[in-house]
Design an enzyme around this catalytic site. Structure first.
Site, PDB file in Angstrom:
ATOM      1  N   CYS A  18       0.852  -1.201   0.017  1.00 41.37           N
ATOM      2  CA  CYS A  18      -0.007  -0.098   0.091  1.00 41.37           C
ATOM      3  C   CYS A  18       0.960   1.188  -0.107  1.00 41.37           C
ATOM      4  CB  CYS A  18      -0.695   0.026   1.206  1.00 41.37           C
ATOM      5  SG  CYS A  18      -2.166  -1.278   1.413  1.00 41.37           S
ATOM      6  N   CYS A  19       0.643   2.046  -0.931  1.00 46.01           N
ATOM      7  CA  CYS A  19       1.221   3.566  -1.076  1.00 46.01           C
ATOM      8  C   CYS A  19       0.115   4.589  -0.991  1.00 46.01           C
ATOM      9  CB  CYS A  19       2.313   3.491  -1.949  1.00 46.01           C
ATOM     10  SG  CYS A  19       1.409   3.501  -3.670  1.00 46.01           S
ATOM     11  N   SER A  20       0.352   5.640  -1.314  1.00 41.69           N
ATOM     12  CA  SER A  20      -0.709   6.814  -1.298  1.00 41.69           C
ATOM     13  C   SER A  20      -1.490   6.608  -2.369  1.00 41.69           C
ATOM     14  CB  SER A  20      -0.029   8.090  -1.430  1.00 41.69           C
ATOM     15  OG  SER A  20       0.948   8.557  -2.449  1.00 41.69           O
TER      16      SER A  20
ATOM     17  N   GLY B 260      -0.901   4.111  -5.341  1.00 44.82           N
ATOM     18  CA  GLY B 260      -0.578   2.809  -5.773  1.00 44.82           C
ATOM     19  C   GLY B 260       0.296   2.717  -7.084  1.00 44.82           C
TER      20      GLY B 260
ATOM     21  N   ILE C 103      -3.924   3.034  -0.499  1.00 38.98           N
ATOM     22  CA  ILE C 103      -4.599   2.825   0.752  1.00 38.98           C
ATOM     23  C   ILE C 103      -6.103   2.695   0.623  1.00 38.98           C
ATOM     24  CG2 ILE C 103      -2.349   3.365   1.933  1.00 38.98           C
ATOM     25  CD1 ILE C 103      -4.014   5.736   2.959  1.00 38.98           C
TER      26      ILE C 103
END
Length: 102
Positions: free
Chosen positions: A6-8, A10, A38
């Site tokens: 998960c990142c801000s 994707g 996320i």
């Protein structure tokens, strides 16, 4: 083993995911990895075995950990140095250790 990173949004983690895929292949592991934002996690978490959290969204660690716990899935926050240096071997070791602790 199905891994979600998960990142801000994707997208920023695509280089990290590419490096992880190369190392997974090199080590001949039966792992898959995908990156998502996320806010999309709830759609895919039930298909994962572990959730990795990129350092830029560490503010969400508590909420994501609680969501993961409901599915009995560990959440691992990748530290900034390992993420920035693409230390994928260390992250794969952490994943193996988490899986062994289940």
């Amino acid at each position: 083993m199905k891994i979600i990173l998960c990142c801000s949004q994707g997208m920023s983690s695509s280089i990290f995911v590419r490096a992880m895929r190369q190392e997974i292949k090199k080590q001949n592991l039966d792992y898959t990895i995908a990156s998502i934002g996320i806010f999309e996690l709830s759609k895919y978490i039930d298909k994962a075995n572990i959730v990795l959290l990129a350092p830029q969204v560490k503010y969400a660690f508590k909420n994501i950990s609680e969501m993961s716990k409901a599915y009995n899935i560990p959440t691992v926050l990748i530290n900034e140095t390992d993420y920035g240096m693409m230390n994928v071997k260390k992250i794969l070791k952490i994943i193996r250790d988490e899986n062994n602790n289940k």
